[in-house]
Design a protein around this motif. Sequence first.
Motif, PDB file in Angstrom:
ATOM      1  N   UNK A 149     -42.857   8.910   7.947  1.00  0.00           N
ATOM      2  CA  UNK A 149     -43.419   9.848   8.910  1.00  0.00           C
ATOM      3  C   UNK A 149     -42.345  10.766   9.469  1.00  0.00           C
ATOM      4  N   UNK A 150     -41.197  10.178   9.775  1.00  0.00           N
ATOM      5  CA  UNK A 150     -40.089  10.975  10.283  1.00  0.00           C
ATOM      6  C   UNK A 150     -39.618  12.000   9.262  1.00  0.00           C
TER       7      UNK A 150
ATOM      8  N   UNK B 140     -47.067  -5.830   4.799  1.00  0.00           N
ATOM      9  CA  UNK B 140     -47.405  -5.605   6.196  1.00  0.00           C
ATOM     10  C   UNK B 140     -48.908  -5.819   6.412  1.00  0.00           C
ATOM     11  N   UNK B 141     -49.694  -5.466   5.400  1.00  0.00           N
ATOM     12  CA  UNK B 141     -51.142  -5.530   5.540  1.00  0.00           C
ATOM     13  C   UNK B 141     -51.638  -6.966   5.611  1.00  0.00           C
TER      14      UNK B 141
ATOM     15  N   UNK C  62     -42.778   3.028   6.528  1.00  0.00           N
ATOM     16  CA  UNK C  62     -43.847   3.920   6.965  1.00  0.00           C
ATOM     17  C   UNK C  62     -43.375   4.799   8.122  1.00  0.00           C
ATOM     18  N   UNK C  63     -42.664   4.201   9.079  1.00  0.00           N
ATOM     19  CA  UNK C  63     -42.190   4.991  10.218  1.00  0.00           C
ATOM     20  C   UNK C  63     -41.220   6.076   9.761  1.00  0.00           C
TER      21      UNK C  63
ATOM     22  N   UNK D 282     -54.885   2.889   7.485  1.00  0.00           N
ATOM     23  CA  UNK D 282     -53.486   3.170   7.164  1.00  0.00           C
ATOM     24  C   UNK D 282     -53.186   4.665   7.052  1.00  0.00           C
ATOM     25  N   UNK D 283     -54.216   5.489   6.804  1.00  0.00           N
ATOM     26  CA  UNK D 283     -53.986   6.939   6.763  1.00  0.00           C
ATOM     27  C   UNK D 283     -53.474   7.444   8.103  1.00  0.00           C
TER      28      UNK D 283
ATOM     29  N   UNK E 296     -56.736  -3.010   7.419  1.00  0.00           N
ATOM     30  CA  UNK E 296     -55.447  -2.325   7.400  1.00  0.00           C
ATOM     31  C   UNK E 296     -55.517  -1.066   6.552  1.00  0.00           C
ATOM     32  N   UNK E 297     -56.087  -1.209   5.343  1.00  0.00           N
ATOM     33  CA  UNK E 297     -56.113  -0.052   4.464  1.00  0.00           C
ATOM     34  C   UNK E 297     -57.070   1.018   4.965  1.00  0.00           C
TER      35      UNK E 297
ATOM     36  N   UNK F 130     -46.892  -1.220   1.177  1.00  0.00           N
ATOM     37  CA  UNK F 130     -47.184  -1.692   2.532  1.00  0.00           C
ATOM     38  C   UNK F 130     -47.978  -2.989   2.520  1.00  0.00           C
TER      39      UNK F 130
ATOM     40  N   UNK G 110     -53.423  -2.134  15.477  1.00  0.00           N
ATOM     41  CA  UNK G 110     -52.221  -2.897  15.805  1.00  0.00           C
ATOM     42  C   UNK G 110     -52.575  -4.122  16.638  1.00  0.00           C
TER      43      UNK G 110
ATOM     44  N   UNK H  44     -47.948   6.192  14.429  1.00  0.00           N
ATOM     45  CA  UNK H  44     -46.709   5.503  14.737  1.00  0.00           C
ATOM     46  C   UNK H  44     -45.591   6.475  15.054  1.00  0.00           C
ATOM     47  N   UNK H  45     -45.522   7.559  14.297  1.00  0.00           N
ATOM     48  CA  UNK H  45     -44.408   8.459  14.578  1.00  0.00           C
ATOM     49  C   UNK H  45     -44.642   9.232  15.861  1.00  0.00           C
TER      50      UNK H  45
ATOM     51  N   UNK I 174     -51.875   5.722  10.152  1.00  0.00           N
ATOM     52  CA  UNK I 174     -50.764   4.911  10.586  1.00  0.00           C
ATOM     53  C   UNK I 174     -49.497   5.731  10.772  1.00  0.00           C
ATOM     54  N   UNK I 175     -49.210   6.564   9.798  1.00  0.00           N
ATOM     55  CA  UNK I 175     -47.969   7.322   9.844  1.00  0.00           C
ATOM     56  C   UNK I 175     -47.973   8.250  11.042  1.00  0.00           C
TER      57      UNK I 175
ATOM     58  N   UNK J 132     -47.310   3.698  -2.409  1.00  0.00           N
ATOM     59  CA  UNK J 132     -47.292   3.449  -0.978  1.00  0.00           C
ATOM     60  C   UNK J 132     -48.247   2.320  -0.616  1.00  0.00           C
ATOM     61  N   UNK J 133     -49.425   2.341  -1.243  1.00  0.00           N
ATOM     62  CA  UNK J 133     -50.398   1.282  -0.969  1.00  0.00           C
ATOM     63  C   UNK J 133     -49.825  -0.086  -1.315  1.00  0.00           C
TER      64      UNK J 133
ATOM     65  N   UNK K   3     -36.738   9.086  15.408  1.00  0.00           N
ATOM     66  CA  UNK K   3     -37.540   7.968  14.899  1.00  0.00           C
ATOM     67  C   UNK K   3     -36.657   6.744  14.731  1.00  0.00           C
TER      68      UNK K   3
END
Lengths: 302, 333
Positions: B216-217, B152-153, B212-213, A288-289, A284-285, B149, A227, A295-296, A291-292, B145-146, B251
């Motif tokens: 995750x939630x 953002x990347x 993505x957030x 990214x694994x 980033x990639x 995102x 980040x 972040x959560x 990341x989830x 998903x790749x 979240x």
Amino acid sequence: MSTTTLDTPAAATDKAPAAPARRVRRRGERSTAASVLTHGILIVASLIALFPIAWLIFLSLGPDKDDYLHPGRILDTASLSNYSFVLQHTNFFKWLGSTLIVSLGTTVIGVLFAATTGYAVSRMRFPGYRKFMWILLVTQMFPVAVLMVPMYEILSELGLIDSYGGLILIYCTTAVPYCAWLLKGYFDTIPIEIDEAGRVDGLSPFGTFVRLILPLARPGLAVAAFYTCITAWGEVAFASVFLLDDTKYTFAVGLQSFISEHDAQRHYMAAAAVLIAVPISALFYLVQKNLVTGLTAGGTKG
Amino acid sequence: MTVAVESAASKSRGDRGPRTGPLQRMKRSYQKYWYAYAMIAPVAVVLGVLVLYPLVRGFYLTLTDADSLNSARTIGVNHIDATYQFIGLDNYADILWGPTSYDRFWSHFIWTIVWTALCVTFHYVIGLGLALLLNQKMRGRTFYRMLLILPWAVPTFVTVFSWRFMLADSGVINSMLGSLHLPQPQWLEDTFFQRFAAIMVNTWCGVPFMMVSLLGGLQSIDASLYEAAEMDGATPWQRFRHVTLPGLRAVSSTVVLLGVIWTFNQFAIIFLLFGGTAPEADILVTWAYQLGFGQQPREYAESATYGVLLLSILIVFTSVYRRWLARNEQLAV
């Protein structure tokens, strides 16, 4: 739909997930129509996500600066000449150097600070704890405008205008609070028993942190580092004001210089933009694994 | 969660030795706090020097008439001292109520609010929709998903330039609209379409973070809740309404707050998309930047005043938002 479940005797509830599946569709299974619709939406969304970037790559192949208005011409004349020009005749590598210094410097310093802070607020309830968390949150919302003028004055008094050090310090102020927040959430998920075990075995508090917690928190640290790095890599406002010498520009400023001149060299700019995007997107990639989860963890536990 | 950690932490400290006099306990607590303070000291120092001090200084500047002509500066070997004067709250009065204050402040203020509300809504709704789709078992999930995102990347300042090419008068978007016999707006010149384009680009950039957030939630919601709901005969909509949304509340509250703050302060997209040529589409942040650094003479004091106003708006919003959340007992901080 599932009312059949209620009709079955209570004894059957043990294997309820399996039993009604014969009659009712199992959760997670969908009709063909729903499945087609899902894929359809996702494909359209992916195309929208992809298109501007693919378009940029396509344009970067066109040798004329007005090719972006006549994309048809690019098909016949596509070449990598823009790339070789950008690499050979511009300050590209100097910009790369500045960007690397600034973003890596920010990452190292920022993550280090954020980790100690995150650990302290995760494990201790010291007086002023709530206020401190609140301050971390408030610094997140400082608009560039409120700090830019005074920072400009302070940095020019310190002689840090047009230097990497000044920029790194400024980026840390925006990256550290967020990362500390994020890492606090991550440290919260590491059982406190591990700290206790470390203390029992005679480690100092700092030893516990450095030798036990940090290695365990590696995914969280990766997210924080990523980040910070991408923030510093892509920051525009401060870099535009605080860097004066065009050999010291970071990419975010350097890229603007292609069109701020009288002659808008859009084809070179597209090529440079692609070259800039490749390393940071690769990074980033890579992370990214994590990341989830990262972040959560920060998000849900604040 | 936080509460659990807290109690565990205090218990572990308490159990370390036999409980003796209050003096010893105080000493031990001092040791504990000393350690905590030492850990946060670097951040506190950096924030103090580089955030709080500039903030105080910036606030002082708003009470003066500083601009680039009367500030301290060095030209060659000559150092010129600052000659700006203290003028009290005149800057605030001028910006909020002075002549042409509608054009200078209120129009940007309204646009900033509209911009923030629309962008965050789009981010959240589209992000949630995509997250729900991605949360199903299906083929190619990782692949989607790749791709999703990707915005953002890739750094914002790169993609914004790509959008600028696409939105140019005879760029690819207008060519496509033309081939469909639709009107071809001047995206980068006409005020309404400038705003439209800015929201579009920002939505494109901001959705992946939300997606993505929220994904995750979604994954952290206990699957047995859905099973239980299904057993009770809940329709898909009821499951979404009564299981998914409450499960996402923690979240959501955080990402929406972050989204509002980030969008409100979004600088790069508008600045780079129009390059200072579109004062009508400037939100307050970019407008303040134009005043302070994008023109000659640079109006430092006025720019800083906008900054302080912006910060007050955000602080008020955040306090209200947190109080509202606290009433719902959702934010863990």
